[in-house]
Write a protein that holds these residues in place. Structure first.
Motif, PDB file in Angstrom:
ATOM      1  N   THR A  45     -46.731   7.709 -19.228  1.00  0.00           N
ATOM      2  CA  THR A  45     -45.474   7.166 -19.754  1.00  0.00           C
ATOM      3  C   THR A  45     -45.394   7.338 -21.265  1.00  0.00           C
ATOM      4  O   THR A  45     -44.369   7.765 -21.800  1.00  0.00           O
ATOM      5  CB  THR A  45     -45.339   5.675 -19.380  1.00  0.00           C
ATOM      6  OG1 THR A  45     -45.390   5.545 -17.954  1.00  0.00           O
ATOM      7  CG2 THR A  45     -44.034   5.094 -19.898  1.00  0.00           C
ATOM      8  N   LEU A  46     -46.481   7.025 -21.952  1.00  0.00           N
ATOM      9  CA  LEU A  46     -46.515   7.173 -23.404  1.00  0.00           C
ATOM     10  C   LEU A  46     -46.296   8.626 -23.808  1.00  0.00           C
ATOM     11  O   LEU A  46     -45.533   8.914 -24.738  1.00  0.00           O
ATOM     12  CB  LEU A  46     -47.840   6.666 -23.959  1.00  0.00           C
ATOM     13  CG  LEU A  46     -48.023   6.760 -25.473  1.00  0.00           C
ATOM     14  CD1 LEU A  46     -46.976   5.940 -26.203  1.00  0.00           C
ATOM     15  CD2 LEU A  46     -49.425   6.307 -25.850  1.00  0.00           C
ATOM     16  N   ASN A  47     -46.919   9.525 -23.116  1.00  0.00           N
ATOM     17  CA  ASN A  47     -46.756  10.951 -23.405  1.00  0.00           C
ATOM     18  C   ASN A  47     -45.301  11.385 -23.213  1.00  0.00           C
ATOM     19  O   ASN A  47     -44.759  12.133 -24.035  1.00  0.00           O
ATOM     20  CB  ASN A  47     -47.689  11.780 -22.513  1.00  0.00           C
ATOM     21  CG  ASN A  47     -47.726  13.224 -22.947  1.00  0.00           C
ATOM     22  OD1 ASN A  47     -47.659  13.521 -24.139  1.00  0.00           O
ATOM     23  ND2 ASN A  47     -47.835  14.119 -21.985  1.00  0.00           N
ATOM     24  N   ARG A  48     -44.663  10.905 -22.155  1.00  0.00           N
ATOM     25  CA  ARG A  48     -43.249  11.239 -21.914  1.00  0.00           C
ATOM     26  C   ARG A  48     -42.351  10.717 -23.039  1.00  0.00           C
ATOM     27  O   ARG A  48     -41.465  11.403 -23.495  1.00  0.00           O
ATOM     28  CB  ARG A  48     -42.786  10.671 -20.577  1.00  0.00           C
ATOM     29  CG  ARG A  48     -43.295  11.417 -19.397  1.00  0.00           C
ATOM     30  CD  ARG A  48     -42.755  10.862 -18.114  1.00  0.00           C
ATOM     31  NE  ARG A  48     -43.358  11.531 -16.975  1.00  0.00           N
ATOM     32  CZ  ARG A  48     -43.576  10.959 -15.824  1.00  0.00           C
ATOM     33  NH1 ARG A  48     -43.233   9.708 -15.611  1.00  0.00           N
ATOM     34  NH2 ARG A  48     -44.133  11.641 -14.840  1.00  0.00           N
ATOM     35  N   VAL A  49     -42.635   9.474 -23.452  1.00  0.00           N
ATOM     36  CA  VAL A  49     -41.839   8.875 -24.532  1.00  0.00           C
ATOM     37  C   VAL A  49     -42.045   9.659 -25.822  1.00  0.00           C
ATOM     38  O   VAL A  49     -41.072   9.994 -26.511  1.00  0.00           O
ATOM     39  CB  VAL A  49     -42.206   7.391 -24.716  1.00  0.00           C
ATOM     40  CG1 VAL A  49     -41.616   6.836 -25.995  1.00  0.00           C
ATOM     41  CG2 VAL A  49     -41.755   6.568 -23.517  1.00  0.00           C
TER      42      VAL A  49
END
Length: 90
Positions: free
Chosen positions: A79-83
């Motif tokens: 999720t952090l990578n996507r954000v």
């Protein structure tokens, strides 16, 4: 209502087959798990093994919560990578 000892015991401890299935789902080898958990690989390999006196070395009770936390950490990293990749660059 009574719960059999066998049934109660089964809910407390993760079976070796369940452990291996979870590792497979998480795409982890036993070696990678041992490194994550900071325990010797032979210890992990020994879980589920039958000893000379015919007893089976159980998967420790801390393993299931540890795997659950690892799943959450992995999901959070994704999720952090996507954000971070969706943020505009300067």
């Amino acid at each position: 209502m009574y719960i059999s000892i066998k049934k109660m015991y089964a809910t407390l401890y993760m079976r070796h087959s369940e452990f291996m299935s979870e590792l497979h789902k998480m795409k982890l080898t036993r070696k990678e798990f041992a490194e994550l958990a900071e325990i010797p690989l032979p210890t992990v390999i020994g879980w589920g093994a039958t000893r000379k006196n015919k007893t089976v070395k159980k998967v420790p009770d801390w393993v299931q919560p540890f795997l659950n936390l690892q799943k959450e950490v992995t999901e959070l990293r994704i999720t952090l990578n996507r954000v971070l990749t969706s943020l505009p660059t300067k």
